[in-house]
Design a protein around this motif. Structure first.
Motif, PDB file in Angstrom:
ATOM      1  N   ALA B  62      44.752 -73.858  13.229  1.00 54.33           N
ATOM      2  CA  ALA B  62      44.102 -73.152  14.327  1.00 54.33           C
ATOM      3  C   ALA B  62      44.103 -74.005  15.587  1.00 54.33           C
ATOM      4  CB  ALA B  62      42.665 -72.756  13.948  1.00 54.33           C
ATOM      5  N   GLY B  63      45.156 -74.812  15.750  1.00 59.36           N
ATOM      6  CA  GLY B  63      45.269 -75.641  16.950  1.00 59.36           C
ATOM      7  C   GLY B  63      44.542 -76.967  16.868  1.00 59.36           C
ATOM      8  N   VAL B  64      43.797 -77.196  15.772  1.00 55.05           N
ATOM      9  CA  VAL B  64      43.079 -78.459  15.626  1.00 55.05           C
ATOM     10  C   VAL B  64      43.916 -79.394  14.772  1.00 55.05           C
ATOM     11  CG1 VAL B  64      40.973 -79.555  14.774  1.00 55.05           C
ATOM     12  CG2 VAL B  64      40.897 -77.257  15.759  1.00 55.05           C
ATOM     13  N   ARG B  65      43.979 -80.610  15.195  1.00 53.30           N
ATOM     14  CA  ARG B  65      44.811 -81.555  14.458  1.00 53.30           C
ATOM     15  C   ARG B  65      44.153 -81.925  13.135  1.00 53.30           C
ATOM     16  NH1 ARG B  65      48.339 -86.546  16.773  1.00 53.30           N
ATOM     17  NH2 ARG B  65      48.950 -87.235  14.715  1.00 53.30           N
ATOM     18  N   VAL B  66      44.862 -81.727  12.038  1.00 56.62           N
ATOM     19  CA  VAL B  66      44.274 -82.042  10.725  1.00 56.62           C
ATOM     20  C   VAL B  66      45.074 -83.108   9.982  1.00 56.62           C
ATOM     21  CG1 VAL B  66      43.221 -79.774  10.427  1.00 56.62           C
ATOM     22  CG2 VAL B  66      45.548 -80.164   9.606  1.00 56.62           C
ATOM     23  N   GLY B  67      46.187 -83.577  10.569  1.00 60.04           N
ATOM     24  CA  GLY B  67      46.963 -84.604   9.889  1.00 60.04           C
ATOM     25  C   GLY B  67      48.288 -84.811  10.586  1.00 60.04           C
ATOM     26  N   ARG B  68      49.195 -85.482   9.889  1.00 59.98           N
ATOM     27  CA  ARG B  68      50.506 -85.689  10.503  1.00 59.98           C
ATOM     28  C   ARG B  68      51.572 -85.717   9.412  1.00 59.98           C
ATOM     29  NH1 ARG B  68      51.995 -91.042   9.975  1.00 59.98           N
ATOM     30  NH2 ARG B  68      50.315 -92.322   9.138  1.00 59.98           N
ATOM     31  N   VAL B  69      52.814 -85.569   9.843  1.00 57.93           N
ATOM     32  CA  VAL B  69      53.930 -85.637   8.914  1.00 57.93           C
ATOM     33  C   VAL B  69      54.156 -87.098   8.562  1.00 57.93           C
ATOM     34  CG1 VAL B  69      56.403 -85.260   8.661  1.00 57.93           C
ATOM     35  CG2 VAL B  69      55.002 -83.574   9.850  1.00 57.93           C
ATOM     36  N   SER B  70      54.168 -87.407   7.274  1.00 59.40           N
ATOM     37  CA  SER B  70      54.342 -88.825   6.937  1.00 59.40           C
ATOM     38  C   SER B  70      55.669 -89.097   6.246  1.00 59.40           C
ATOM     39  CB  SER B  70      53.185 -89.309   6.064  1.00 59.40           C
ATOM     40  OG  SER B  70      53.182 -88.590   4.859  1.00 59.40           O
ATOM     41  N   GLY B  71      56.423 -88.041   5.916  1.00 54.74           N
ATOM     42  CA  GLY B  71      57.716 -88.321   5.299  1.00 54.74           C
ATOM     43  C   GLY B  71      58.586 -87.081   5.296  1.00 54.74           C
ATOM     44  N   ILE B  72      59.893 -87.284   5.446  1.00 50.23           N
ATOM     45  CA  ILE B  72      60.834 -86.162   5.397  1.00 50.23           C
ATOM     46  C   ILE B  72      61.996 -86.588   4.509  1.00 50.23           C
ATOM     47  CG2 ILE B  72      62.478 -84.785   6.722  1.00 50.23           C
ATOM     48  CD1 ILE B  72      60.644 -85.095   9.134  1.00 50.23           C
ATOM     49  N   SER B  73      62.365 -85.735   3.544  1.00 51.56           N
ATOM     50  CA  SER B  73      63.524 -86.081   2.728  1.00 51.56           C
ATOM     51  C   SER B  73      64.241 -84.795   2.334  1.00 51.56           C
ATOM     52  CB  SER B  73      63.093 -86.854   1.482  1.00 51.56           C
ATOM     53  OG  SER B  73      62.250 -86.037   0.705  1.00 51.56           O
ATOM     54  N   LEU B  74      65.421 -84.952   1.759  1.00 55.05           N
ATOM     55  CA  LEU B  74      66.192 -83.773   1.365  1.00 55.05           C
ATOM     56  C   LEU B  74      66.087 -83.603  -0.143  1.00 55.05           C
ATOM     57  CD1 LEU B  74      68.070 -81.659   2.665  1.00 55.05           C
ATOM     58  CD2 LEU B  74      69.982 -83.031   1.822  1.00 55.05           C
ATOM     59  N   ASP B  75      65.738 -82.376  -0.569  1.00 53.95           N
ATOM     60  CA  ASP B  75      65.690 -82.092  -2.003  1.00 53.95           C
ATOM     61  C   ASP B  75      67.128 -81.958  -2.506  1.00 53.95           C
ATOM     62  OD1 ASP B  75      63.536 -80.052  -3.986  1.00 53.95           O
ATOM     63  OD2 ASP B  75      65.481 -80.909  -4.547  1.00 53.95           O
ATOM     64  N   SER B  76      67.520 -82.806  -3.467  1.00 53.47           N
ATOM     65  CA  SER B  76      68.942 -82.825  -3.833  1.00 53.47           C
ATOM     66  C   SER B  76      69.323 -81.647  -4.721  1.00 53.47           C
ATOM     67  CB  SER B  76      69.268 -84.149  -4.528  1.00 53.47           C
ATOM     68  OG  SER B  76      68.351 -84.336  -5.578  1.00 53.47           O
ATOM     69  N   VAL B  77      68.346 -80.888  -5.204  1.00 55.88           N
ATOM     70  CA  VAL B  77      68.680 -79.758  -6.070  1.00 55.88           C
ATOM     71  C   VAL B  77      68.952 -78.498  -5.258  1.00 55.88           C
ATOM     72  CG1 VAL B  77      67.889 -78.301  -7.953  1.00 55.88           C
ATOM     73  CG2 VAL B  77      67.298 -80.743  -7.918  1.00 55.88           C
ATOM     74  N   ASN B  78      67.994 -78.099  -4.435  1.00 55.35           N
ATOM     75  CA  ASN B  78      68.175 -76.842  -3.702  1.00 55.35           C
ATOM     76  C   ASN B  78      68.456 -77.057  -2.216  1.00 55.35           C
ATOM     77  OD1 ASN B  78      65.745 -77.749  -2.858  1.00 55.35           O
ATOM     78  ND2 ASN B  78      64.539 -76.140  -3.836  1.00 55.35           N
ATOM     79  N   TYR B  79      68.703 -78.296  -1.825  1.00 51.41           N
ATOM     80  CA  TYR B  79      69.057 -78.622  -0.438  1.00 51.41           C
ATOM     81  C   TYR B  79      68.036 -78.131   0.573  1.00 51.41           C
ATOM     82  CZ  TYR B  79      73.320 -79.598  -2.904  1.00 51.41           C
ATOM     83  OH  TYR B  79      74.209 -80.088  -3.797  1.00 51.41           O
ATOM     84  N   ASN B  80      66.784 -78.174   0.197  1.00 51.54           N
ATOM     85  CA  ASN B  80      65.721 -77.881   1.149  1.00 51.54           C
ATOM     86  C   ASN B  80      65.165 -79.193   1.685  1.00 51.54           C
ATOM     87  OD1 ASN B  80      65.806 -75.138   1.072  1.00 51.54           O
ATOM     88  ND2 ASN B  80      64.193 -74.937  -0.479  1.00 51.54           N
ATOM     89  N   ALA B  81      64.462 -79.075   2.813  1.00 52.50           N
ATOM     90  CA  ALA B  81      63.808 -80.276   3.342  1.00 52.50           C
ATOM     91  C   ALA B  81      62.438 -80.408   2.694  1.00 52.50           C
ATOM     92  CB  ALA B  81      63.680 -80.169   4.855  1.00 52.50           C
ATOM     93  N   ARG B  82      62.142 -81.577   2.149  1.00 54.26           N
ATOM     94  CA  ARG B  82      60.811 -81.842   1.576  1.00 54.26           C
ATOM     95  C   ARG B  82      60.015 -82.638   2.591  1.00 54.26           C
ATOM     96  NH1 ARG B  82      59.872 -81.722  -3.968  1.00 54.26           N
ATOM     97  NH2 ARG B  82      58.443 -83.478  -3.931  1.00 54.26           N
ATOM     98  N   VAL B  83      58.935 -82.047   3.064  1.00 52.19           N
ATOM     99  CA  VAL B  83      58.130 -82.705   4.093  1.00 52.19           C
ATOM    100  C   VAL B  83      56.797 -83.103   3.483  1.00 52.19           C
ATOM    101  CG1 VAL B  83      57.012 -82.407   6.325  1.00 52.19           C
ATOM    102  CG2 VAL B  83      59.242 -81.369   5.895  1.00 52.19           C
ATOM    103  N   THR B  84      56.437 -84.352   3.607  1.00 51.35           N
ATOM    104  CA  THR B  84      55.132 -84.817   3.122  1.00 51.35           C
ATOM    105  C   THR B  84      54.142 -84.769   4.273  1.00 51.35           C
ATOM    106  OG1 THR B  84      56.384 -86.344   1.772  1.00 51.35           O
ATOM    107  CG2 THR B  84      54.006 -86.672   1.866  1.00 51.35           C
ATOM    108  N   LEU B  85      53.033 -84.092   4.045  1.00 53.88           N
ATOM    109  CA  LEU B  85      52.009 -84.000   5.081  1.00 53.88           C
ATOM    110  C   LEU B  85      50.826 -84.868   4.678  1.00 53.88           C
ATOM    111  CD1 LEU B  85      51.849 -80.085   5.404  1.00 53.88           C
ATOM    112  CD2 LEU B  85      53.482 -81.639   6.461  1.00 53.88           C
ATOM    113  N   SER B  86      50.413 -85.757   5.581  1.00 57.69           N
ATOM    114  CA  SER B  86      49.190 -86.531   5.323  1.00 57.69           C
ATOM    115  C   SER B  86      48.049 -85.828   6.032  1.00 57.69           C
ATOM    116  CB  SER B  86      49.326 -87.941   5.871  1.00 57.69           C
ATOM    117  OG  SER B  86      50.185 -88.676   5.057  1.00 57.69           O
ATOM    118  N   LEU B  87      47.073 -85.404   5.260  1.00 54.24           N
ATOM    119  CA  LEU B  87      45.951 -84.662   5.850  1.00 54.24           C
ATOM    120  C   LEU B  87      44.697 -85.521   5.812  1.00 54.24           C
ATOM    121  CD1 LEU B  87      46.660 -81.224   4.149  1.00 54.24           C
ATOM    122  CD2 LEU B  87      47.358 -82.025   6.405  1.00 54.24           C
TER     123      LEU B  87
END
Ligand SMILES: Nc1ncnc2c1ncn2[C@@H]1O[C@H](COP(=O)(O)OP(=O)(O)OP(=O)(O)O)[C@@H](O)[C@H]1O
Ligand SMILES: [Mg+2]
Lengths: 260, 156, 267
Positions: B62-87
């Motif tokens: 809702a526009g309020v900051r609740v955390g940040r992205v702490s990691g980005i990697s590629l899922d080697s099985v389905n080729y999706n991006a896996r994003v780790t969110l630190s809340l």
């Protein structure tokens, strides 16, 4: 033709010789530093003449650089309706680049040239050899404390430059141009990173302090013991320091912010 | 002696001023002050395309900051991006069917993740996966689709 | 055994040969004068003894130690026992007279402040400058600066002192005092002194032994009385200050007449 090649060769040889002696000199300085912790009053004395006496020029320049950045940045950003980003723009340019670089250039002009002249005059008036004969090693007594003082002062001065610059930018941006103060600070905080931006800037200024003080002391110690020799050495300090600062800034920037 | 004392005092003030300046840069200028979020918890979200999202991009609700992205990697099985969110640990009551979308701040601004709360009774725990995600809008794709549908419409 | 033993000393500056085969003995407890025309290398000799310059060939032993084979710390330990009065004084220009004289004490000892004060004032009293202790070196005359430097050279009570031209620039009264002082210190403290001087009268008055240097060699040596009676033309000319004789007054080079007539000769 042969003459040109010969003089080129002579220049090359003497440059390498100077570089070699400069490095030996550095080794001798570093060897003298541990002993200083027992006699820290020597360093304090030098912190006064190297650091404290440079504060005024650093603070005033920082203030004006910040105010000008704010003014210039505002007119560019306002065209995109992005004047809220003024704070970020100012803080990043100051913390990453202008703070370390401009304060190091000022430091070379203010403190570096004074160090060269002082050491050069001590040499030409035989004070350094006088000390040697009194069994006082001038490398430890005269050179090492000045080196340590320069090394400590530079990052502090650069931090003051950036801090005062940001305050100056805020005064102009908020007071004169009417940028919202909340947006100014919050955008700045959101986008300025402690490690990537501030700490890297501090590392830059530490490197610059090291190099400028080294150049200044070496030029003084190596100066011809005449008034002309000392004068030239002082000029060389400022010129070589400026080259070293700008060149190293490029290298460090490429290393630090390259993969960003 | 007196002179020595005043030298020491001014040098002391000099060092203090320098450290104060560094402190101001750390607390007032940079985001060091919200590094306390390291004690929060982490959830994972998979996206087909994350566009220009970066590590340390903001996570908001809702526009309020609740955390940040702490990691980005590629899922080697389905080729999706896996994003780790630190809340931040204060926001520990997000329902398990919370959805995550990647938006852009303004037309040219940077990208961020926006969370939208679901209706489940249970809350997300450390290491959980956010199932409902919506990828970033990639401008070229949007324009391409627009042109494509326009051309189709003309043919009819 | 002599305190300083110089054997077969060779030294040159660039192409210019300063010493070629000098042998000198300095005996303990004696005052040895080294005299010679300006520019023969007397100051250079003192710097070689102090280990600031390195000989091309030959050895210098001080108190049984070869100066140029000592380690850094060995050399500095030896220098603590040597005093040197520089021709220019070489005072530290950012310290007062008092602090200049106190400098070796502060660097090498942990004496309490009151003791340092007593010692310094004693030395300054000896050179007649006790009440000039708060002046800065740039407020001193050349002669006064030399006397402060002398006081500083003796603060650590060294075993030997090298005086480079202690008498130049002194008025007759302080000259007399200095001659007296050097003599007294030598006798009272058992010092060994090397006095470099042009002042034939003063030097022969205090010296026990005299070396005359010229052209990179020891030209003559002996007690002052011997030298005064010497039959050598050279010694006679130098000791009596005659303008004509075997000692050249000019820095070596081409002949004056040739130089004037031939503008192409490079300077
Ligand atoms: N730094 C130097 N570089 C090159 N040559 C030098 C240097 N210092 C001295 N010389 C030369 O060495 C020679 C000896 O110099 P030195 O100072 O020892 O003479 P001196 O006997 O002490 O003379 P004076 O009685 O005038 O003091 C001089 O001819 C001088 O030209
Ligand atoms: Mg001399």
């Amino acid at each position: 033709m042969i003459g040109i090649i010969r003089s080129l060769g002579r220049w090359g040889l003497s440059t390498f010789e100077r570089l070699g002696r400069g490095h030996l000199f550095l080794v001798q300085i570093l060897a003298g530093i541990p002993g200083l912790f027992l006699r820290f009053s020597l360093v304090i004395q030098q912190l006064f003449s190297v650091g404290v006496l440079s504060v005024l020029i650093i603070a005033v320049s920082g203030l004006f650089v910040g105010m000008v950045l704010s003014l210039q940045g505002y007119y560019v950003l306002v065209d995109f309706g992005a004047e809220e980003s003024l704070g970020v723009m100012v803080s990043l340019s100051l913390v990453r680049e202008l703070g370390p670089v401009v304060s190091a250039l000022l430091f070379a002009g203010r403190a570096g040239s004074a160090l060269t002249a002082e050491v050069g005059l001590m040499k030409s008036t035989e004070q350094l050899s006088g000390m040697e004969m009194m069994a006082v090693d001038p490398m430890r007594r005269v050179i090492a404390p000045r080196f340590l003082a320069g090394f400590i002062s530079m990052p502090l001065l650069a931090a003051m430059f950036s801090a005062v610059g940001i305050i100056g930018a805020f005064l102009v941006g908020h007071g004169l141009l009417g940028v919202d103060d909340g947006a100014f600070w919050s955008q700045m905080q959101a986008k300025t990173d402690w490690y990537d931006d501030i700490l890297n800037g501090v590392i830059k200024s530490i490197v610059f302090g090291f190099v400028v003080t080294w150049i200044a002391l070496y030029e003084g110690y190596d100066a011809l013991p005449t008034s002309e020799g000392v004068g030239r050495a002082t000029t060389r300090t400022v010129v070589h320091s400026a080259f070293a600062i700008l060149g190293l800034d490029f290298v460090l920037t490429a290393l630090m912010f390259g993969e960003g | 002696m007196l002179q020595k004392k005043s030298t020491e005092i001014t040098v002391g003030m000099f060092v203090a001023a320098g450290i104060a300046a560094l402190f101001m840069l750390a607390m007032k200028v940079s985001n060091l002050s919200d590094f306390s979020d390291e004690v929060g918890y982490q959830v994972i979200a998979e996206f087909e395309n994350i566009g220009g999202l970066k590590v340390r991009s903001p996570v908001t609700m809702a526009g309020v900051r609740v955390g940040r992205v702490s990691g980005i990697s590629l899922d080697s099985v389905n080729y999706n991006a896996r994003v780790t969110l630190s809340l931040y640990s204060t926001f520990d009551n997000l329902p398990t069917d919370t959805s995550a979308s990647i938006y852009t701040a303004g037309l040219l601004g940077e990208q961020y993740i926006s969370l939208e709360a679901g209706a489940e009774e249970e809350f997300l725990q450390n290491g959980d996966v956010v199932e409902l995600t919506q990828s970033a809008l990639v401008l070229e794709q949007v324009i391409g689709q627009f042109l494509f549908s326009k051309a189709e419409g003309d043919e009819e | 055994m002599p305190l300083i033993k110089i054997r077969d000393l060779h030294f040159s500056r660039g192409d210019r040969v300063i010493f070629e085969g000098v042998n000198i003995d300095i005996h303990r407890g004696k005052i040895t004068a080294i005299m010679g025309p300006s520019g023969t290398g007397k100051t250079t000799l003192l710097r070689l003894i102090g280990g600031q310059l390195h000989p091309d060939k030959g050895t210098i032993e001080v108190d049984g130690q070869n100066v140029h084979q000592l380690s850094h710390s060995g050399l500095y330990a030896l220098r603590k026992r040597m005093g040197m009065l520089f021709q220019s004084g070489a005072l530290l220009t950012d310290l007062t007279v008092f602090e200049n004289v106190a400098f070796p004490l502060r660097e090498h000892t942990d004496l309490p402040e009151s003791m340092i004060r007593d010692l310094v004032l004693m030395k300054l009293q000896a050179v007649g400058l006790r009440c000039a202790r708060d002046l800065m070196p740039n407020e001193l005359s050349g002669g006064m600066a030399r006397r402060v430097a002398l006081a500083r050279a003796v603060t650590l009570d060294p075993m030997m002192i090298m005086y480079d031209e202690p008498f130049t620039g002194q008025d007759p009264i302080s000259m007399g005092t200095l001659v007296n002082l050097i003599h007294r210190m030598n006798d009272a403290m058992g010092l060994t002194s090397i006095v470099v001087s042009h002042d034939v009268d003063e030097a022969t008055e205090i010296a026990d032994y005299v070396y005359l240097l010229s052209g990179g060699k020891v030209v003559s040596e002996g007690s002052p009385v011997d030298l005064k009676r010497s039959s050598s033309q050279w010694v006679k000319q130098f000791m009596q200050g005659l303008p004509d004789g075997p000692v050249p007054f000019h820095y070596p080079g081409v002949d004056f007449k040739e130089d004037m007539l031939n503008p192409e000769v490079s300077p």
